[in-house]
Design a protein around this motif. Structure first.
Motif, PDB file in Angstrom:
ATOM      1  N   GLY A  12     -42.662  24.581 -14.420  1.00  0.00           N
ATOM      2  CA  GLY A  12     -43.936  25.016 -14.630  1.00  0.00           C
ATOM      3  C   GLY A  12     -43.971  26.552 -14.622  1.00  0.00           C
ATOM      4  N   LEU A  13     -43.169  27.228 -13.721  1.00  0.00           N
ATOM      5  CA  LEU A  13     -43.125  28.596 -13.575  1.00  0.00           C
ATOM      6  C   LEU A  13     -42.248  29.106 -14.529  1.00  0.00           C
ATOM      7  N   ALA A  14     -41.252  28.580 -15.174  1.00  0.00           N
ATOM      8  CA  ALA A  14     -40.357  29.313 -16.287  1.00  0.00           C
ATOM      9  C   ALA A  14     -41.426  29.844 -17.293  1.00  0.00           C
ATOM     10  N   SER A  15     -40.996  30.872 -17.890  1.00  0.00           N
ATOM     11  CA  SER A  15     -41.913  31.395 -18.737  1.00  0.00           C
ATOM     12  C   SER A  15     -41.972  30.374 -20.048  1.00  0.00           C
ATOM     13  N   PRO A  16     -43.071  30.286 -20.681  1.00  0.00           N
ATOM     14  CA  PRO A  16     -43.185  29.179 -21.741  1.00  0.00           C
ATOM     15  C   PRO A  16     -42.483  29.379 -22.869  1.00  0.00           C
ATOM     16  N   ARG A  17     -42.139  30.770 -23.104  1.00  0.00           N
ATOM     17  CA  ARG A  17     -41.463  31.238 -24.154  1.00  0.00           C
ATOM     18  C   ARG A  17     -40.084  31.315 -24.076  1.00  0.00           C
ATOM     19  N   ARG A 294     -38.315  37.941 -32.302  1.00  0.00           N
ATOM     20  CA  ARG A 294     -39.386  38.667 -31.466  1.00  0.00           C
ATOM     21  C   ARG A 294     -40.604  37.759 -31.685  1.00  0.00           C
ATOM     22  N   PRO A 299     -39.860  38.731 -26.807  1.00  0.00           N
ATOM     23  CA  PRO A 299     -38.772  39.849 -26.813  1.00  0.00           C
ATOM     24  C   PRO A 299     -37.824  39.613 -25.775  1.00  0.00           C
ATOM     25  N   ASP A 300     -37.950  38.555 -24.900  1.00  0.00           N
ATOM     26  CA  ASP A 300     -37.080  38.535 -23.739  1.00  0.00           C
ATOM     27  C   ASP A 300     -35.408  38.703 -24.258  1.00  0.00           C
ATOM     28  N   ARG A 302     -32.656  38.465 -22.745  1.00  0.00           N
ATOM     29  CA  ARG A 302     -31.584  37.771 -22.277  1.00  0.00           C
ATOM     30  C   ARG A 302     -31.365  36.473 -23.406  1.00  0.00           C
TER      31      ARG A 302
END
Ligand SMILES: Nc1ncnc2c1ncn2[C@@H]1O[C@H](COP(=O)(O)OP(=O)(O)O)[C@@H](O)[C@H]1O
Ligand SMILES: [Mg+2]
Lengths: 359, 257
Positions: A12-17, A294, A299-300, A302
């Protein structure tokens, strides 16, 4: 907390995007696969897509014509298209991260012109000084090398111009890029003026951007340069994320900013330099691909950099296919195809941002 | 065990703006840097974070900060600049994550949401940073900084929060909330250095202070010794008087004509 709870919390903590970006990567890989097959099988010479595919799959011998077309013409061309597309798209993404501006692009800011100047210098001047046999031997290495030096010089000049005390001025960056592009264009013009007819023809086609001349020997030096520089650039994601809050904050959160800048500038110079050396001026890849990515998944850097590499490779292959079939049996230079697709998209990007960004 | 600076001189071009500043802050305390606009507070902060070139020495727990590599330094102190501009459309959660990614801090990404909750932005984790209000953005930055050095003490070594005007753009409730977080961080053994404008918040939350005027330290030490109405009136060019405030430190109020 039970282990399973921890697992659930972590998911749940991982960024959804981020998970969307990883899913997009698989989609892009499939699209690239399709593009590769299409690029290997579609073209002016009438060899049948299905026949060749069928022969390849069932392990039958290809005819001599089929083999020549496939391995000596289309395979190097496809390979080169992928590498050039990936290099230009990743160059754009890295430049945008480095200059902290989504409009930065090797074509727009004169990096390609710098590379072009280096390449033209080799085509025109070295031809006058060196015997043809030597040229034949070193040409494939000299062109990318000179283009790399040209691109690198422009990157250094641009960064010095546009950045003061860790802040990048957008106006200075764009105007500086235009100035540098104009200057290297003028110098290139002088050399074109000096060129003879054969060189001139070579230069014209080269300048419009083309994958036509792809041969394995031409790729011998340029391909490893593009490949390695792109791979190296993929590791810059975390640093470029940090840089999006400025050099000072990037340093505060633990990024070696000087090293990051050095690596960014070097990898962009190598990618753009080698790409321009083998394919001439192909614009807009570096600005369109990262921008669309993006928009889609954020815009990550990684995930952006690798996605840009895959999408850039696929985009260039499709543009190349269009360039081959649209005026068949003749060919439209791919630089023109990309400009026709890219110009409007670029203007659309500009219009969308007009309200948000004040230059 | 302290954050120490001695003989700090900083010039912008040919103009020297810090003329040999000595500074010390202890872990377990909130140390305020106060002084009028343009006195050199942010510049001192930037020297403490090695963000700009200075002469003199800044040491963190005895280590010269210029000798500590950026990733290690990031695990020992986090910095909130007076203003941060963000380029790409990251979400609040991503901004906090970025702060965690590079340093060798041992903190896990679980703290991202906890940090956002601490600053009252749990519901805005997936909002675009650029679409938040100025005060909310400031709180996201506070969360980022907090997450970077989440545990105030690691292996017996205190960690530090360096905050340049952390509450200047916040409403009164969030000023208190952020200062409470800072005070709690100090009470758990961490160190806090904060540039402050509101003298009453400073009186309430700081244990020590350093008063700067025109690039020099005018007075530093225990908070009660620095927040003297006569001294501050002179430095700030504004007549202040002490208003008794029950048992705690007196409030400072400007005398308005
Ligand atoms: N980048 C800069 N270039 C030149 N002068 C600066 C710069 N930043 C600050 N100064 C000057 O240095 C002095 C101290 O500034 P600063 O430390 O930002 O003050 P403050 O105490 O308000 O944070 C001011 O006189 C300011 O004009
Ligand atoms: Mg300031």
């Amino acid at each position: 907390m039970a282990a399973s709870d921890q697992m659930r919390a972590a998911v749940g903590l991982a960024s959804p995007r981020r998970s969307k970006a990883l899913a997009l990567r698989s989609v892009l890989l499939v699209i690239l696969g399709v593009a590769v097959v299409a690029s290997l099988t579609i073209g002016a010479t009438g060899i049948s897509l299905w026949e060749v595919l069928w022969k390849l799959l069932t392990g039958q011998e290809l005819s001599r014509l089929e083999r020549t077309v496939l391995w000596d013409i289309r395979a190097p061309r496809t390979f080169m298209g992928m590498l050039v597309g990936a290099s230009l798209a990743v160059s754009g993404a890295v430049m945008q991260g480095l200059f902290r501006n989504p409009l930065a692009d090797p074509g727009l800011l004169g990096v390609s012109s710098g590379a072009g100047l280096g390449a033209i210098f080799v085509i025109v001047v070295s031809g006058a000084v060196l015997p043809p046999a030597v040229l034949e031997f070193f040409g494939y290495a000299m062109l990318p090398l000179a283009a790399f030096v040209g691109a690198w010089a422009v990157m250094i000049a641009l960064y010095a111009l546009a950045t003061r005390a860790g802040r990048t001025s957008v106006a200075t960056m764009l105007l500086g890029g235009i100035g540098i592009a104009a200057l290297s264009g003028a110098l290139s013009g002088i050399m074109v003026y000096m060129a003879d007819d054969i060189q001139l023809r070579e230069l014209t086609f080269w300048g419009m951007g083309a994958l036509t001349g792809a041969t394995w020997s031409k790729l011998l030096v340029a391909a490893p340069v593009m490949g390695l520089a792109t791979l190296a650039a993929l590791s810059l994601g975390q640093g470029l994320n940090g840089l999006s809050m400025g050099e000072a904050t990037a340093h505060h959160i633990g990024i070696d900013v000087q090293r990051l800048k050095r690596r960014s500038i070097l990898s962009v110079s190598a990618m753009t330099g080698a790409a321009v050396a083998v394919s001439g001026g192909i614009g807009f890849v570096g600005i369109i691909v990262p921008h669309l990515l993006r928009l889609a998944v954020g815009p990550d850097h990684r995930t952006l950099l690798l996605n840009a590499a895959i999408m850039g490779a696929a985009l260039l292959l499709f543009a190349d296919i269009v360039s081959r079939v649209i005026v068949a049996p003749s060919e439209l230079p791919i630089g023109i195809v990309m400009a026709v697709i890219g110009g409007p998209v670029f203007l659309w990007i500009l219009l969308r941002r007009r309200g948000v960004v004040d230059l | 065990m302290s954050f120490m600076a001695s003989g700090i001189r900083v010039s912008y071009g040919r103009k020297e703006v810090l003329h040999g500043v000595d500074f010390v802050a202890q872990p377990g305390e909130v140390t305020a840097i106060i002084g009028p606009n343009g006195s050199g507070k942010s510049t001192l902060m930037k020297a403490l974070t090695a963000e700009l070139r200075y002469t003199g020495q800044v040491t963190l727990e005895g280590d010269d900060i210029q000798d500590v590599p950026a990733p290690l330094l990031a695990g020992r102190r986090a910095v909130l600049p007076q203003s941060v501009s963000l380029t790409f459309p990251f979400t609040a959660r991503e901004v906090v994550e970025i702060g965690l990614s590079a340093g060798i801090s041992g903190d896990r990404s679980e703290v991202v949401l906890q940090a956002l909750a601490r600053v009252g932005l749990a519901d805005h984790a997936d909002s675009f940073y650029q679409e938040l209000s100025g005060g909310q953005q400031q709180r996201v930055q506070c969360a980022r900084v907090l997450a970077q050095v989440w545990q105030p003490v690691v292996n017996g070594v205190p960690r530090w929060l360096l905050l340049d005007e952390p509450v200047s753009s916040l409403d009164i409730a969030h000023q208190v909330a952020i200062m409470d977080i800072a005070a709690q961080y100090a009470s758990e053994g961490g160190g806090v250095i904060a540039v402050m404008h509101d003298l009453n918040l400073t009186a309430h939350y700081a244990n020590a202070a350093c008063l700067i005027h025109q690039g020099r330290v005018v007075r530093r030490g225990k908070i009660a010794d620095v927040l003297e109405p006569d001294l501050l009136s002179e430095i700030y060019h504004c007549t202040l008087r002490a208003v008794p405030n029950g048992g705690s430190a007196p409030l400072l109020s400007p005398v308005l004509s």
